[in-house]
Design an enzyme around this catalytic site. Structure first.
Site, PDB file in Angstrom:
ATOM      1  N   ASN A 273       0.814  -1.224   0.000  1.00  0.00           N
ATOM      2  CA  ASN A 273       0.000   0.000   0.000  1.00  0.00           C
ATOM      3  C   ASN A 273       0.848   1.276   0.000  1.00  0.00           C
ATOM      4  O   ASN A 273       2.074   1.224   0.071  1.00  0.00           O
ATOM      5  CB  ASN A 273      -0.981  -0.018   1.180  1.00  0.00           C
ATOM      6  CG  ASN A 273      -0.266   0.017   2.516  1.00  0.00           C
ATOM      7  OD1 ASN A 273       0.864   0.506   2.611  1.00  0.00           O
ATOM      8  ND2 ASN A 273      -0.889  -0.505   3.557  1.00  0.00           N
ATOM      9  N   ILE A 274       0.166   2.402  -0.043  1.00  0.00           N
ATOM     10  CA  ILE A 274       0.874   3.677  -0.198  1.00  0.00           C
ATOM     11  C   ILE A 274       1.817   3.979   0.964  1.00  0.00           C
ATOM     12  O   ILE A 274       2.831   4.633   0.790  1.00  0.00           O
ATOM     13  CB  ILE A 274      -0.112   4.872  -0.364  1.00  0.00           C
ATOM     14  CG1 ILE A 274      -1.078   4.965   0.813  1.00  0.00           C
ATOM     15  CG2 ILE A 274      -0.861   4.800  -1.672  1.00  0.00           C
ATOM     16  CD1 ILE A 274      -1.813   6.313   0.887  1.00  0.00           C
ATOM     17  N   CYS A 336      -7.896  -2.484  -6.302  1.00  0.00           N
ATOM     18  CA  CYS A 336      -7.100  -2.581  -5.080  1.00  0.00           C
ATOM     19  C   CYS A 336      -8.065  -2.223  -3.968  1.00  0.00           C
ATOM     20  O   CYS A 336      -9.120  -2.850  -3.862  1.00  0.00           O
ATOM     21  CB  CYS A 336      -5.898  -1.658  -5.156  1.00  0.00           C
ATOM     22  SG  CYS A 336      -6.243   0.004  -5.745  1.00  0.00           S
ATOM     23  N   SER A 337      -7.785  -1.238  -3.139  1.00  0.00           N
ATOM     24  CA  SER A 337      -8.773  -0.843  -2.134  1.00  0.00           C
ATOM     25  C   SER A 337      -9.724   0.182  -2.739  1.00  0.00           C
ATOM     26  O   SER A 337     -10.896  -0.100  -2.965  1.00  0.00           O
ATOM     27  CB  SER A 337      -8.077  -0.268  -0.905  1.00  0.00           C
ATOM     28  OG  SER A 337      -7.294  -1.278  -0.305  1.00  0.00           O
ATOM     29  N   ASP A 338      -9.197   1.370  -3.052  1.00  0.00           N
ATOM     30  CA  ASP A 338     -10.056   2.401  -3.604  1.00  0.00           C
ATOM     31  C   ASP A 338     -10.001   2.440  -5.130  1.00  0.00           C
ATOM     32  O   ASP A 338     -10.795   3.121  -5.763  1.00  0.00           O
ATOM     33  CB  ASP A 338      -9.654   3.772  -3.037  1.00  0.00           C
ATOM     34  CG  ASP A 338     -10.001   3.865  -1.558  1.00  0.00           C
ATOM     35  OD1 ASP A 338     -11.096   3.419  -1.185  1.00  0.00           O
ATOM     36  OD2 ASP A 338      -9.160   4.354  -0.778  1.00  0.00           O
ATOM     37  N   GLY A 339      -9.012   1.765  -5.670  1.00  0.00           N
ATOM     38  CA  GLY A 339      -8.943   1.693  -7.123  1.00  0.00           C
ATOM     39  C   GLY A 339      -8.389   2.936  -7.766  1.00  0.00           C
ATOM     40  O   GLY A 339      -8.745   3.256  -8.902  1.00  0.00           O
ATOM     41  N   TRP A 340      -7.534   3.656  -7.062  1.00  0.00           N
ATOM     42  CA  TRP A 340      -6.926   4.827  -7.716  1.00  0.00           C
ATOM     43  C   TRP A 340      -5.411   4.859  -7.606  1.00  0.00           C
ATOM     44  O   TRP A 340      -4.786   5.756  -8.164  1.00  0.00           O
ATOM     45  CB  TRP A 340      -7.556   6.122  -7.222  1.00  0.00           C
ATOM     46  CG  TRP A 340      -7.636   6.293  -5.720  1.00  0.00           C
ATOM     47  CD1 TRP A 340      -6.678   6.006  -4.824  1.00  0.00           C
ATOM     48  CD2 TRP A 340      -8.748   6.802  -4.983  1.00  0.00           C
ATOM     49  NE1 TRP A 340      -7.106   6.298  -3.563  1.00  0.00           N
ATOM     50  CE2 TRP A 340      -8.378   6.799  -3.625  1.00  0.00           C
ATOM     51  CE3 TRP A 340     -10.025   7.265  -5.335  1.00  0.00           C
ATOM     52  CZ2 TRP A 340      -9.240   7.229  -2.606  1.00  0.00           C
ATOM     53  CZ3 TRP A 340     -10.866   7.702  -4.326  1.00  0.00           C
ATOM     54  CH2 TRP A 340     -10.477   7.676  -2.976  1.00  0.00           C
ATOM     55  N   ASP A 341      -4.817   3.942  -6.891  1.00  0.00           N
ATOM     56  CA  ASP A 341      -3.356   3.912  -6.850  1.00  0.00           C
ATOM     57  C   ASP A 341      -2.796   2.705  -7.606  1.00  0.00           C
ATOM     58  O   ASP A 341      -2.382   2.808  -8.741  1.00  0.00           O
ATOM     59  CB  ASP A 341      -2.875   3.896  -5.394  1.00  0.00           C
ATOM     60  CG  ASP A 341      -3.214   5.199  -4.688  1.00  0.00           C
ATOM     61  OD1 ASP A 341      -2.876   6.250  -5.252  1.00  0.00           O
ATOM     62  OD2 ASP A 341      -3.813   5.167  -3.601  1.00  0.00           O
ATOM     63  N   ARG A 342      -2.813   1.551  -6.934  1.00  0.00           N
ATOM     64  CA  ARG A 342      -2.275   0.348  -7.566  1.00  0.00           C
ATOM     65  C   ARG A 342      -3.034   0.003  -8.836  1.00  0.00           C
ATOM     66  O   ARG A 342      -2.457  -0.463  -9.814  1.00  0.00           O
ATOM     67  CB  ARG A 342      -2.343  -0.817  -6.577  1.00  0.00           C
ATOM     68  CG  ARG A 342      -1.382  -0.649  -5.447  1.00  0.00           C
ATOM     69  CD  ARG A 342      -1.653  -1.625  -4.343  1.00  0.00           C
ATOM     70  NE  ARG A 342      -2.604  -1.088  -3.376  1.00  0.00           N
ATOM     71  CZ  ARG A 342      -2.721  -1.531  -2.133  1.00  0.00           C
ATOM     72  NH1 ARG A 342      -1.970  -2.532  -1.713  1.00  0.00           N
ATOM     73  NH2 ARG A 342      -3.586  -1.001  -1.302  1.00  0.00           N
TER      74      ARG A 342
END
Lengths: 621, 571
Positions: A273-274, A336-342
């Protein structure tokens, strides 16, 4: 500006970042509304944009003055020594204020004026048109259509207005699915592979908890798989490590249960994660900044930072995605979780592997606009544009650029752009000079009226295109090819030109790349010259034959002036020095390289031993 | 790897039957390295017997029967392993150039026979039975490489500028120093008798000799063996006089001892030692720590092992790369060389360099310092001369050091990749100054291969004395005879080369040093895209030359037409 108390400090020392013996340059420090500027005794200028400043640190007072260490988001680190503590304190306070703005309107982009009129500015913003891009991919078509469900940002605030969904997915299904997905980010099309008829879709995690189901969501996934006539199985890639995803179930979130969805193959790919990424980069930078770094400390630091491991994980995920589409013609849903990073990393890299268009300069801009900007990668939070939660800052986009760089290393001819292009984009995600990366989603950007108040970066990069062209690019050889990178560990290298881009002494002293780039340019000029010359010769020859025929008639024509000849020979001379300018050798001084500083035992060993510093021998006894 | 009809045979070639064979010839329908990677060029040839220049495993594809052949010099074989699963035997051949080849051979007996033949043939005791003594070149010798770089010629290059030095033949019979060549350059002020005395005071009789003369300021690099001071601080007036003769009045010099101080101190107990300040007041001593012998060999073994493991994860790869210490050695050697060059060029001081014997780390430092300082040593010819002078003539014991490579089990103290480390350092500088060298990476790789296994006699023996006794000049072919032919040279020429007269200071920071993939990952990765990109680069350069030539031609034509016009038009 009210934050600036001192605008100019003289006799400031700029320390060599890697010297163990306080080697420095003396000069004057200026503080402007947008930049910090240092001009040394040789009139060399160092400009630091306030927005690039990641941290400012005032160290304990020393005999020579007050040290000020500034670390930048573009990985520049400067270490000043300001003679008077008062000045240092003023600059420190000003920079603290200037580097962390509270409101968007105070960002540089809102005052930056490149002298363009409104029409030009608007044209700049219209340069990249995503509707055009979806058309290029081949949507809408019989299986995919544009949905107006999010036209007013009613279903999902962080998605763009225009979303492409399977034709058979009705609005109630979409709305139902969005209620079952974190932040309402339901599955939508990210990339459509025309010849395979397979799609890359993206979303956020389902709110499944331990057992919750949502029929609409299940229907939507089924609609995605049905929209692919070539393969009715689809992959669902959860880009998180399995443990993280499982932990999310306790919070009512989680991942898809294969039993509830028909025809899906579920897969975890394990990108961290970030927060892990942020501290990994932090460790990497600590190692790099060490003075007198040994080879072993460098490699053990590289290992313990985990940075290259994370890069490899992102790359492996993208390869998995590309393979599913290229080899199995299967559609893939990524989240991913929110769908905006990974998710953004994997979707964009996967598309890049599949589609050569994204490996062109323009295509790469489109890719960033689509998978990063429009789908709500939170640039302002991840890059820390405003004074906000430091836990939201993370180098997710930097990792994407690094993955692309690794691909350019493995496939030197597959990309139209070069490393400088990647570095320049990285520079501007933090610079806040252009509007593209300001804000966290499209809705926010519209509210900020960025298109009216700021400029787009892309036309400026296109104008400067020459600088960013890869001279070895071959649009033929690998044009249609899907890139299949090899991710064996030894293929991942430390990206020196990113993390040490301002530490010129660490770079190769001659750049093959620049030479070839300029030679390419020169070749174009030469081709033109040849054409010119040939037509001139032709003219002369016809004139001559004419002349023989009607010699008497031409007698009146003046002979060619010597002036023209002179310009010709001048041109000939002018052609050659181009190379010489390029081949000057930078940083060719032993002092820059600190040979003597790397010898640790050497000054302590015994009294009569000599230590060489900056080319001056000094006794250490 | 599958072997179509598993016909492996050891061919007795190219001549008489009573001498051993030097080549393993492998026939198969498909030949693959262990990792499915073959970077060497496929050469079309119907005979498959072309030995010329094919030192390493070379594949020859025969167009007629669709078979491929792989030729491997026995001396290139570092180790072989055999395994049996039921009736299927497997031989794994590990080469000195780090390549690994696996052969599956049905039939235990046959497999054992082949294995023992290879084993015997790859470990010949007598040098005179080695392939170079039987190799007959299939190319025309344009220039005999044995005479390309004579010490006299090399000295000639200097003689116009250096009046304080002379060529001495004191070692004509190899009696003063067995590891020195017959001719060495020494200060004019020192006669041969003094040299004989100094020789008794230096390890292996290696009295200080000239290694490099810096034309810019007349300063020099000398090299020697360690002084034999022993525990009671023995001194030698002639030695002091010799090295002082190189100093200008009032100037200091530097002695770079490649060993750390404590090692140098320990050496006294064994009769060795270092120059005491009291006896060499005009000299400042700097101790560095360049490792030697088995430490380097172990480093190489670890590095190659790690490079061959494709399955390891990132953490393991990085930690093994670190643990090998290879790049640490590179950094230490480069730093010392840079320091020496800095003393010479920036301090304007002369230098004496030695370690213990003065045949390993000493030569790494003296030769690299020349690469940095002397533009000539960055040309092909100049680099060859440097190898000849600073490695072969200077008595680097190639035979011992390169006897085994990364896969050996014997672990003899004298085996050590000293020369490979030197080549790697040159590669690092080449990476940083890609336009300053006339040769390319392939040239360095070729030298590495030939140092370990070759059909040429150049790297046989440990010093000139041994080479004389072996009559290499008469009985074998010189590597340079082959390399310096235009057809070969073109492969080794750097298209980006543009001569410059500058001193080139490389960066020695860990972030600037890289693993030499062309050597260590050569057999483990596909270089297809990199090779294509290189070709494209060459094309651009060639095209540029072509265009330039054409533009100049057209300009001349135009100018001629203009004058003609002028002649015609003027009455």
């Amino acid at each position: 500006m009210e934050h600036i108390r001192t605008t100019k400090v003289e006799q400031v020392k700029l320390l060599d970042r890697f010297s163990t013996s306080n080697k420095s340059l003396t000069g004057t420090l200026y503080l402007t509304a947008t930049h910090l500027l240092f001009i040394d005794a040789h009139q060399k200028e160092t400009w630091i944009l306030h927005h690039h400043i990641a941290s400012v640190e005032k160290l304990a007072l020393t005999t020579s003055g007050c040290p000020l260490v500034i670390q930048c988001k573009n990985f520049r680190t400067v270490h000043f020594i300001v003679p008077r503590e008062r000045d240092c304190h003023d600059i420190y306070n000003s920079l603290l204020q200037l580097s962390k703005q509270a409101k968007y309107e105070d960002l540089y982009a809102f005052s930056y004026n490149p002298k363009q009129n409104d029409a030009e500015r608007l044209r700049g913003w219209e340069l990249i048109d995503l509707a055009e891009e979806y058309k290029r991919m081949g949507v809408p078509n019989s299986n995919w259509q544009l949905s107006d469900a999010n036209r007013e940002y009613k279903i999902c605030e962080t998605y763009p207005r225009e979303l492409y969904v399977p034709r058979i997915a009705s609005k109630p299904i979409i709305v139902g699915s969005s209620k079952f997905r974190s932040k309402g980010r339901f599955p939508v099309l990210s990339y459509y592979h025309q010849s395979k008829e397979a799609a890359i879709c993206r979303c956020s995690q389902p709110l499944s908890g331990f057992s919750a189901r949502c029929l609409e969501d299940e229907h939507l996934l089924q609609a995605i798989s049905k929209a692919n006539p070539a393969n009715r199985y689809m992959y669902v890639m959860d880009t998180r490590p399995r443990l993280n995803a499982m932990a999310n179930r306790a919070a009512g979130k989680g991942y898809e249960n294969e039993d509830n969805y028909s025809n899906i193959r579920f897969q975890f790919v394990g990108i961290e994660n970030i927060h892990v990424m942020r501290s990994s980069l932090q460790k990497l930078l600590e190692v790099n900044g060490t003075k007198g770094l040994s080879v072993n400390d460098f490699y053990s630091g590289l290992e313990s930072s985990g940075w290259l491991r994370h890069i490899k994980a992102v790359m492996d995920a993208a390869i998995f995605l590309a393979k599913a589409i290229a080899a199995e013609s299967a559609s893939v849903l990524v989240h991913c979780s929110d769908g905006w990073d990974r998710t953004s990393q994997v979707c964009s890299l996967g598309s890049l592997l599949l589609d050569p268009y994204y490996r062109t300069i323009r295509g790469f801009m489109v890719l960033i606009e689509k998978d990063w900007i429009s789908f709500g990668h939170k640039f302002s939070e991840r890059c820390g544009h405003l004074d906000g939660d430091p836990k939201e800052v993370s180098p997710v986009f930097t990792q994407f650029l690094e993955c692309v760089w690794h691909l350019t290393e493995q496939f030197p001819q597959a990309f139209e752009f070069n490393e400088a292009f990647l570095l320049q984009i990285h520079e501007h995600i933090h610079s806040c000079q252009f509007g593209n990366f300001i804000g966290n989603c499209q809705k926010e950007r519209e509210e900020l009226k960025l298109k009216e108040k700021t400029y787009s970066l892309w036309p400026f990069l296109l104008d400067d295109q020459k600088k960013y062209l890869n001279p070895l690019y071959s649009s033929q050889s690998q044009k249609s090819a899907v890139l299949e990178p090899n991710t064996v560990s030894f293929n991942f290298k430390f990206w020196r030109n990113m993390y040490h881009q301002f530490d010129r002494t660490l770079h190769p002293r001659q750049s093959v790349f620049n030479i070839i780039m300029n030679m390419n340019e020169q070749n174009k000029q030469l081709e033109k010259d040849i054409k010119d010359l040939e037509s001139q010769i032709k003219q002369r020859k016809t004139k001559q034959t004419d002349g023989i025929l009607s010699k008497e008639l031409l007698n009146s024509v003046r002979p060619e002036s010597p002036a023209l000849k002179a310009t010709l020979s001048l041109k000939e001379q002018a052609l050659l020095p181009v190379n010489n300018v390029l081949r000057t050798i930078e940083g060719s001084s032993p002092a820059d390289n600190r040979y003597s500083e790397y010898a640790d035992e050497f000054s302590k060993a015994e009294p009569a031993v000599v230590s060489l510093e900056y080319g001056v021998a000094r006794m250490t006894c | 790897m599958t072997w179509g009809d598993q016909a492996l045979f050891i061919q007795r070639t190219p001549c008489c039957a009573e001498v051993p064979a030097w080549w393993v010839q492998l026939h198969a329908f498909s030949v693959q390295g262990l990792f499915g990677k073959n970077s060497e060029q496929l050469t079309n040839s119907s005979s498959g017997l072309e030995l010329e220049g094919s030192v390493r495993g070379r594949r020859v594809e025969s167009p007629t029967d669709n078979t491929e052949e792989l030729w491997l010099l026995h001396s290139n074989i570092d180790a072989i392993d055999k395994r049996f699963v039921g009736p299927l035997g497997t031989i794994i051949i590990k080469c000195k150039d780090f390549r690994i080849i696996q052969l599956d051979i049905p039939g235990m007996e046959e497999c054992l026979n082949i294995a023992s033949s290879i084993e015997a043939l790859s470990t010949l005791d007598s040098i005179t039975l080695m392939y170079p003594f039987f190799y007959r070149p299939m190319f025309e010798v344009i220039e005999d490489g044995w005479h390309s770089f004579l010490p006299e010629q090399e000295f000639e290059l200097y003689s116009s500028t250096i009046s304080e030095w002379r060529l001495s033949y004191v070692n004509k019979e190899f009696s003063v120093c067995p590891s020195y060549p017959p001719a060495v350059i020494v200060p004019k002020a020192i006669d041969d008798d003094a040299l004989r005395k100094v020789a008794t005071f230096r390890h292996g009789g290696r009295f200080p000799v000239l290694s490099y003369y810096h034309k810019k300021n007349g300063m020099v690099i000398m090299r020697s063996g360690q002084p034999l001071t022993g525990t009671n601080g023995r001194r030698c007036k002639e030695d002091e006089k010799l090295i002082n003769a190189t100093l200008r009045a009032g100037k200091r010099g530097y002695i770079i001892d490649t060993r750390p101080l404590n090692i140098a101190q320990q050496a006294r107990a064994k009769g060795g030692g270092f120059e005491q300040e009291a006896h060499y007041p005009q000299w400042r001593r700097i101790h560095k720590s360049i490792d030697r012998y088995h430490i380097l060999q172990e480093s190489l073994i670890k590095l190659v092992e790690s490079c061959n493991d494709q399955t390891q994860n990132m953490d393991r790869w990085l930690s093994k790369l670190e643990a090998s210490n290879w790049l640490t050695h590179i950094k230490e050697i480069l730093t010392t060389a840079c320091l020496a060059a800095q003393c010479l060029d920036r301090e304007g001081a002369s230098i004496l360099i030695h370690g213990t014997e003065g045949t390993d780390s000493t030569l790494q430092v003296t030769s690299l310092a020349q690469i940095i300082l002397e533009p000539r040593s960055r040309t092909i010819r100049g680099f060859e001369a440097l190898i000849e002078r600073e490695w072969l003539q200077a008595g680097h014991p190639f035979q011992q050091r390169c006897a085994q490579s990364a896969y050996c089990n014997s672990k003899q103290k004298w085996e050590s990749p000293v020369f490979l480390l030197f080549l790697d350092c040159v590669w690092q500088i080449l990476r940083q100054f890609p336009c300053s060298f006339e040769f390319n990476e392939n040239f360095l790789i070729m030298l590495f291969e030939h140092a370990y296994a070759s059909q040429f006699g150049t790297f046989l023996g440990n010093n000139e004395s041994e080479r004389c006794k072996l009559k290499l000049q008469q009985k074998t072919m010189s590597l340079w005879s082959w390399v310096n032919r235009p057809s070969e040279l073109s492969k080794f020429t750097n298209p980006l080369f543009e001569a410059n007269n500058l001193v080139i200071w490389p960066s020695v920071a860990p972030q600037s040093l890289q693993l030499w993939e062309g050597i260590f990952l050569r057999w483990n990765r596909s270089s297809k895209y990199l090779d294509e990109a290189y070709e494209e680069m060459v094309n651009i350069i060639e095209y540029n030359k072509e265009l330039q030539a054409k533009v100049n031609l057209l300009r001349r034509q135009l100018a001629e037409l203009e004058t003609e016009d002028g002649v015609q038009e003027s009455p």
